[in-house]
Design an enzyme around this catalytic site. Sequence first.
Site, PDB file in Angstrom:
ATOM      1  N   SER A 178     -33.326  10.926  44.104  1.00  0.00           N
ATOM      2  CA  SER A 178     -33.134   9.326  43.984  1.00  0.00           C
ATOM      3  C   SER A 178     -31.830   9.304  43.699  1.00  0.00           C
ATOM      4  O   SER A 178     -31.330  10.741  43.337  1.00  0.00           O
ATOM      5  CB  SER A 178     -33.842   7.991  42.763  1.00  0.00           C
ATOM      6  N   TYR A 215     -37.795   6.153  35.158  1.00  0.00           N
ATOM      7  CA  TYR A 215     -37.565   6.743  36.785  1.00  0.00           C
ATOM      8  C   TYR A 215     -36.616   7.320  37.212  1.00  0.00           C
ATOM      9  O   TYR A 215     -37.391   8.497  37.928  1.00  0.00           O
ATOM     10  CB  TYR A 215     -36.969   5.129  37.551  1.00  0.00           C
ATOM     11  N   LYS A 220     -37.088  11.277  39.252  1.00  0.00           N
ATOM     12  CA  LYS A 220     -36.616  11.804  40.184  1.00  0.00           C
ATOM     13  C   LYS A 220     -35.994  13.050  40.256  1.00  0.00           C
ATOM     14  O   LYS A 220     -35.466  14.063  40.657  1.00  0.00           O
ATOM     15  CB  LYS A 220     -35.536  10.489  40.683  1.00  0.00           C
ATOM     16  N   THR A 263     -36.770  -2.934  50.049  1.00  0.00           N
ATOM     17  CA  THR A 263     -37.994  -2.948  49.628  1.00  0.00           C
ATOM     18  C   THR A 263     -38.382  -3.241  48.653  1.00  0.00           C
ATOM     19  O   THR A 263     -37.909  -4.001  47.533  1.00  0.00           O
ATOM     20  CB  THR A 263     -38.417  -1.497  49.800  1.00  0.00           C
ATOM     21  N   THR A 267     -37.796  -7.332  41.797  1.00  0.00           N
ATOM     22  CA  THR A 267     -37.473  -8.155  40.813  1.00  0.00           C
ATOM     23  C   THR A 267     -36.716  -8.876  40.900  1.00  0.00           C
ATOM     24  O   THR A 267     -35.271  -8.567  40.880  1.00  0.00           O
ATOM     25  CB  THR A 267     -37.832  -7.046  39.100  1.00  0.00           C
TER      26      THR A 267
HETATM   27  N1  LIG Z   1     -35.808   1.656  47.811  1.00  0.00           N
HETATM   28  C1  LIG Z   1     -34.736   2.266  47.503  1.00  0.00           C
HETATM   29  O1  LIG Z   1     -33.735   1.291  47.513  1.00  0.00           O
HETATM   30  C2  LIG Z   1     -34.582   2.877  46.771  1.00  0.00           C
HETATM   31  C3  LIG Z   1     -34.196   3.766  46.749  1.00  0.00           C
HETATM   32  C4  LIG Z   1     -33.975   5.424  46.393  1.00  0.00           C
HETATM   33  C5  LIG Z   1     -34.878   5.657  46.131  1.00  0.00           C
HETATM   34  N2  LIG Z   1     -36.713   5.175  46.045  1.00  0.00           N
HETATM   35  C6  LIG Z   1     -37.554   5.860  46.329  1.00  0.00           C
HETATM   36  O2  LIG Z   1     -38.198   5.243  47.740  1.00  0.00           O
HETATM   37  C7  LIG Z   1     -39.681   5.654  47.806  1.00  0.00           C
HETATM   38  C8  LIG Z   1     -40.398   3.937  48.503  1.00  0.00           C
HETATM   39  O3  LIG Z   1     -40.615   3.414  48.099  1.00  0.00           O
HETATM   40  P1  LIG Z   1     -39.899   2.059  48.511  1.00  0.00           P
HETATM   41  O4  LIG Z   1     -38.330   1.630  48.321  1.00  0.00           O
HETATM   42  O5  LIG Z   1     -39.857   2.036  50.221  1.00  0.00           O
HETATM   43  O6  LIG Z   1     -40.723   0.592  48.115  1.00  0.00           O
HETATM   44  P2  LIG Z   1     -41.663  -0.096  48.442  1.00  0.00           P
HETATM   45  O7  LIG Z   1     -41.199  -1.283  49.718  1.00  0.00           O
HETATM   46  O8  LIG Z   1     -42.197  -0.866  46.811  1.00  0.00           O
HETATM   47  O9  LIG Z   1     -42.894   0.695  48.406  1.00  0.00           O
HETATM   48  C9  LIG Z   1     -43.704   2.003  47.252  1.00  0.00           C
HETATM   49  C10 LIG Z   1     -44.821   2.123  47.866  1.00  0.00           C
HETATM   50  O10 LIG Z   1     -45.340   3.185  46.256  1.00  0.00           O
HETATM   51  C11 LIG Z   1     -46.826   3.043  46.199  1.00  0.00           C
HETATM   52  N3  LIG Z   1     -47.248   2.780  44.437  1.00  0.00           N
HETATM   53  C12 LIG Z   1     -46.337   1.920  44.198  1.00  0.00           C
HETATM   54  N4  LIG Z   1     -47.270   1.809  43.265  1.00  0.00           N
HETATM   55  C13 LIG Z   1     -48.720   2.848  43.247  1.00  0.00           C
HETATM   56  C14 LIG Z   1     -49.095   3.371  42.603  1.00  0.00           C
HETATM   57  N5  LIG Z   1     -49.241   3.506  40.857  1.00  0.00           N
HETATM   58  N6  LIG Z   1     -50.154   4.173  42.902  1.00  0.00           N
HETATM   59  C15 LIG Z   1     -50.716   4.842  43.962  1.00  0.00           C
HETATM   60  N7  LIG Z   1     -48.887   4.472  44.873  1.00  0.00           N
HETATM   61  C16 LIG Z   1     -47.694   3.759  44.193  1.00  0.00           C
HETATM   62  C17 LIG Z   1     -46.708   1.335  46.777  1.00  0.00           C
HETATM   63  O11 LIG Z   1     -48.096   0.792  47.373  1.00  0.00           O
HETATM   64  P3  LIG Z   1     -48.722  -0.178  47.283  1.00  0.00           P
HETATM   65  O12 LIG Z   1     -47.447  -1.216  47.435  1.00  0.00           O
HETATM   66  O13 LIG Z   1     -49.953   0.108  48.435  1.00  0.00           O
HETATM   67  O14 LIG Z   1     -49.103  -0.660  45.822  1.00  0.00           O
HETATM   68  C18 LIG Z   1     -45.575   1.200  48.365  1.00  0.00           C
HETATM   69  O15 LIG Z   1     -46.889   2.174  49.281  1.00  0.00           O
HETATM   70  C19 LIG Z   1     -40.255   5.553  46.036  1.00  0.00           C
HETATM   71  O16 LIG Z   1     -39.995   7.004  45.540  1.00  0.00           O
HETATM   72  C20 LIG Z   1     -38.813   4.822  45.898  1.00  0.00           C
HETATM   73  O17 LIG Z   1     -38.541   5.421  44.573  1.00  0.00           O
HETATM   74  C21 LIG Z   1     -36.550   3.973  46.644  1.00  0.00           C
END
Ligand SMILES: NC(=O)c1ccc[n+]([C@@H]2O[C@H](COP(=O)([O-])OP(=O)(O)OC[C@H]3O[C@@H](n4cnc5c(N)ncnc54)[C@H](OP(=O)(O)O)[C@@H]3O)[C@@H](O)[C@H]2O)c1
Length: 248
Positions: free
Chosen positions: A139, A152, A156, A186, A191
């Site tokens: 991140s 969080y 990271k 995403t 929230t």
């Molecule tokens: N979106 C952003 O702006 C952003 C920025 C920097 C980093 N990231 C990172 O990118 C990664 C993917 O996030 P995203 O943006 O694609 O968000 P997302 O759509 O919310 O995806 C999160 C994923 O993590 C899984 N997950 C959540 N809680 C879990 C648990 N207790 N056990 C197992 N799996 C779990 C979810 O599974 P289910 O939905 O099946 O529960 C989902 O597949 C994350 O690590 C996030 O921190 C995102």
Amino acid sequence: MESYTFITGASSGIGQGTAKLLSETRNLLLHGRDLERLEETRRQCAAHGHNVQLFPYDFQEISTLRDDLTAFLTEKGIRVGEFLHFAGMTEVLPISKTKYSVGLKVMNVNYFSATEIISTLLKKRVNGDALHNIVLIGSMAPVIGIACQPHYGSSKGAIHTLTLSLARELAPAVRVNCISPGTFNTRILQTPFFSPDKDWKSISLIPCSGVEDVAKAARFLLSEDSHYITGQILFVDGGERFLGGGLP
Ligand SMILES: NC(=O)c1ccc[n+]([C@@H]2O[C@H](COP(=O)([O-])OP(=O)(O)OC[C@H]3O[C@@H](n4cnc5c(N)ncnc54)[C@H](OP(=O)(O)O)[C@@H]3O)[C@@H](O)[C@H]2O)c1
């Protein structure tokens, strides 16, 4: 035994987008928690004729993860050559309102699940010498700071450090890199705190195409074109971090 690319967090967002792109050329082992959405990813990935297996798991159950993954891989006869860790969760609260128990969940899902899985995949009796490439997800938080997400951001930061540590420890057999995305709209942002109406695409220096921008970076890090690259934290943020990040 056929080699698979294991993607955690493939039921949603960045992981789902990356699974779709990699399904063109690879057998996939897809992880998520929500079985319905994970099946939807499988459906989207099946078009190219490669195998797609599912590993649904809640990473809060961290103490059983090694044994359960070992049993799963052994039963299915699967070897994992590439591991991409995209699962992640956050808690958005000022530090005075955070709870240790929730902080522990964030660390387990974002960080310890990666170390437990990698440790399992390095066991010869489970995975032979198959593992050769790891891509973790970080991140901007560890470099610019993001208010009200102390656990969080720290998880990271731990992922960034793990990338460097493993790149040294596992070379030359395994390359280890990290993608640190900017803000992508995403489910993790769904929230009220993150203003659902905000135009997140407008907060970087370069226009964003969507989660495929991360997926393409992941494909590059898995490819031979990046064979001399390890231990990198690659910011895929269109320059967002220079603007201080879109988040508080
Ligand atoms: N979106 C952003 O702006 C952003 C920025 C920097 C980093 N990231 C990172 O990118 C990664 C993917 O996030 P995203 O943006 O694609 O968000 P997302 O759509 O919310 O995806 C999160 C994923 O993590 C899984 N997950 C959540 N809680 C879990 C648990 N207790 N056990 C197992 N799996 C779990 C979810 O599974 P289910 O939905 O099946 O529960 C989902 O597949 C994350 O690590 C996030 O921190 C995102």
